[in-house]
Write an enzyme that holds these catalytic residues in place. Sequence first.
Site, PDB file in Angstrom:
ATOM      1  N   LYS A 136       0.814  -1.229   0.000  1.00  0.00           N
ATOM      2  CA  LYS A 136       0.000   0.000   0.000  1.00  0.00           C
ATOM      3  C   LYS A 136       0.836   1.261   0.000  1.00  0.00           C
ATOM      4  CE  LYS A 136      -4.547  -0.678   1.981  1.00  0.00           C
ATOM      5  NZ  LYS A 136      -4.621  -2.065   1.527  1.00  0.00           N
ATOM      6  N   GLU A 193      -9.466  -0.384  -7.416  1.00  0.00           N
ATOM      7  CA  GLU A 193     -10.540  -0.057  -6.465  1.00  0.00           C
ATOM      8  C   GLU A 193     -10.454   1.396  -6.029  1.00  0.00           C
ATOM      9  OE1 GLU A 193     -10.833  -4.345  -4.068  1.00  0.00           O
ATOM     10  OE2 GLU A 193     -10.476  -2.484  -2.971  1.00  0.00           O
ATOM     11  N   GLU A 253      -6.843   0.368  -3.714  1.00  0.00           N
ATOM     12  CA  GLU A 253      -5.833  -0.656  -3.995  1.00  0.00           C
ATOM     13  C   GLU A 253      -6.106  -1.254  -5.361  1.00  0.00           C
ATOM     14  OE1 GLU A 253      -7.148  -4.500  -1.482  1.00  0.00           O
ATOM     15  OE2 GLU A 253      -6.995  -2.691  -0.276  1.00  0.00           O
ATOM     16  N   ARG A 306      -5.585  -9.520 -10.531  1.00  0.00           N
ATOM     17  CA  ARG A 306      -6.158 -10.812 -10.891  1.00  0.00           C
ATOM     18  C   ARG A 306      -7.570 -10.604 -11.445  1.00  0.00           C
ATOM     19  NH1 ARG A 306      -9.969 -10.555  -6.960  1.00  0.00           N
ATOM     20  NH2 ARG A 306      -9.270  -9.844  -4.925  1.00  0.00           N
TER      21      ARG A 306
HETATM   22  C1  MV4 Z   1     -11.595   2.726   3.898  1.00  0.00           C
HETATM   23  C2  MV4 Z   1     -12.859   3.114   4.374  1.00  0.00           C
HETATM   24  C3  MV4 Z   1     -13.029   4.432   4.755  1.00  0.00           C
HETATM   25  N1  MV4 Z   1     -11.986   5.294   4.664  1.00  0.00           N
HETATM   26  N2  MV4 Z   1     -10.599   3.626   3.840  1.00  0.00           N
HETATM   27  C4  MV4 Z   1     -12.550  -1.903   3.398  1.00  0.00           C
HETATM   28  C5  MV4 Z   1     -11.915  -2.888   2.477  1.00  0.00           C
HETATM   29  C6  MV4 Z   1     -10.657  -2.275   1.996  1.00  0.00           C
HETATM   30  N3  MV4 Z   1     -10.478  -2.516   0.598  1.00  0.00           N
HETATM   31  C7  MV4 Z   1     -10.787  -0.839   2.324  1.00  0.00           C
HETATM   32  N4  MV4 Z   1     -11.951  -0.670   3.129  1.00  0.00           N
HETATM   33  C8  MV4 Z   1     -12.310   0.554   3.556  1.00  0.00           C
HETATM   34  N5  MV4 Z   1     -11.339   1.490   3.501  1.00  0.00           N
HETATM   35  C9  MV4 Z   1     -10.813   4.873   4.219  1.00  0.00           C
HETATM   36  N6  MV4 Z   1      -9.791   5.745   4.155  1.00  0.00           N
HETATM   37  C10 MV4 Z   1     -13.871   2.167   4.445  1.00  0.00           C
HETATM   38  C11 MV4 Z   1     -13.594   0.875   4.048  1.00  0.00           C
HETATM   39  C12 MV4 Z   1     -14.679  -0.048   4.174  1.00  0.00           C
HETATM   40  C13 MV4 Z   1     -15.343  -0.518   3.052  1.00  0.00           C
HETATM   41  C14 MV4 Z   1     -14.934  -0.171   1.779  1.00  0.00           C
HETATM   42  C15 MV4 Z   1     -15.580  -0.652   0.677  1.00  0.00           C
HETATM   43  C16 MV4 Z   1     -16.678  -1.495   0.844  1.00  0.00           C
HETATM   44  C17 MV4 Z   1     -17.088  -1.868   2.095  1.00  0.00           C
HETATM   45  C18 MV4 Z   1     -16.422  -1.394   3.214  1.00  0.00           C
HETATM   46  C19 MV4 Z   1     -16.845  -1.775   4.476  1.00  0.00           C
HETATM   47  C20 MV4 Z   1     -16.185  -1.306   5.574  1.00  0.00           C
HETATM   48  C21 MV4 Z   1     -15.099  -0.437   5.414  1.00  0.00           C
END
Ligand code: MV4
Length: 493
Positions: free
Chosen positions: A118, A277, A290, A294
């Site tokens: 990251k 994403e 990120e 794949r």
């Molecule tokens: C976050 C966020 C809020 N703010 N980053 C969850 C999975 C991972 N790929 C990143 N995630 C998140 N990162 C910041 N700076 C909230 C989430 C998150 C989330 C993101 C996408 C779909 C569902 C989620 C559920 C909980 C938290």
Amino acid sequence: MRSLGKVLIANRGEIAVRIARTCRVLGLPTVAVYSEADARARHVHECDEAFPIGPAEAAGSYLKIDAIVGAARSAGADAVHPGYGFLSQNGDFADAVAAAGLVFVGPPGAVHRRMGDKKGARRLMAASGVPVVPGYDGDDQNDGVLLAEAERIGWPVMIKPSRGGGGKGMRVVERRDDFVAALAACRREAASAFGDETMVLERRLERPRHVEVQVLADAEGQVVHLLERECSIQRRHQKVVEETPSPALTQQLRESLCAAGVAAARAAGYVNAGTVEFLLDASGRFHFLEMNTRLQVEHPVTEAVVGLDLVRLQLEVAAGRPLPVRQEDVSARGHALECRLYAEDPDRGDLPSPGRVLHYAAPEGPGVRFDSGIEMGSEVTVHYDPLLAKLIAWGADRKESVARMQQALRETVVLGVATNLARLQAIVAHEAFRAGSLHTAFLDDHFSSPAATPELADDALAGLALAVARSGSEPAGRATDPFESVGPWRLGA
Ligand code: MV4
């Protein structure tokens, strides 16, 4: 350029079945690998040859690089498709496949490593003009420096392990007083899970939407996007419903998001199919999160609206051919939805529900696709992801794809293991879902009480009755009382 021959599929379940389908369409022989738990699994039946690779535990089989490369060698395979999960984003696996003189159907190891970090990925994106969440990705990891950076970013702050993808090991810190302890806990976890305690900090976005861009790149440096997917309906970082186009985007926002996806792929030196994403915040700004190096579970919704076979494109690019599609050839027709059917028990906190699939019925009809990894009698074990199948519904617009999905869910029957089918029905019937009002807390907001998920619809009960009737004439050795074989199903209130 080389032409591909035999393809070893280094995976199991629905994705192995999916990959085998396209290989067969292309006339490519397929090789399955299987663990001791999977000797009679569906994916083994769908391939031309099969090699055992170890015990049920994934660590000794589907995650064992040597066993899989060894099977590829013994089979005389020319290429290895990793699917998703397991070793699909492992740079050492990609390198080991290449070192054995085989084609890896995905990007090279260096690209997996570059995007699997990251801190490095955030810096690379920021330097390439791709917006990232306001945060800190510096080398100095001292407590004092991180605390000062958190103060600068503003509370709440998210601490994310640099090597932890998909939400693994991340923590939200609401205030200054809790920061140092949370940091220590994150480091401990990350050290044991990833062997690396490096952290990045990000501002915590409120109720963001998860929107991702499908990209495709060939070895000559051509990069195209195949538009976006919205995956905001998740629970515990497990996606449940996905769709494309995203109901949240204007055409203008879509264009800048997809351009950012292409810029990200170029910056990464990307080859093959990948997904970038983003989080979309309430003000309509998007931020790089990120890159998944794949094929994604939810790729079928993209296939449905752009009319392309992503596995075929992966194989062609891996064979060294130039991308057969230019950006101007890519356009979306209609709308597609995917619901993930999991073997998990809604009455037990959605815990995986192992058991034997005694009976199942797949949905049919216009615009309906069912990608499954099971067959009658399949054993669902605790060793692997409990995804049974994916239902995909296409329609001329969102309204039609939702209505077709509802019908598809009504037609779907799985007996013998508990599933989230009733939950899926309730989600697509929910007014917030119908309004396209999706965000990452959707399930927590609307579905945390069991009352939000009613018992299964009557049509499904009709399927149950049929299956019960049939199970009465099953060979000996199974439960003699048909109602016993119904497993977790209940009739009536
Ligand atoms: C976050 C966020 C809020 N703010 N980053 C969850 C999975 C991972 N790929 C990143 N995630 C998140 N990162 C910041 N700076 C909230 C989430 C998150 C989330 C993101 C996408 C779909 C569902 C989620 C559920 C909980 C938290």
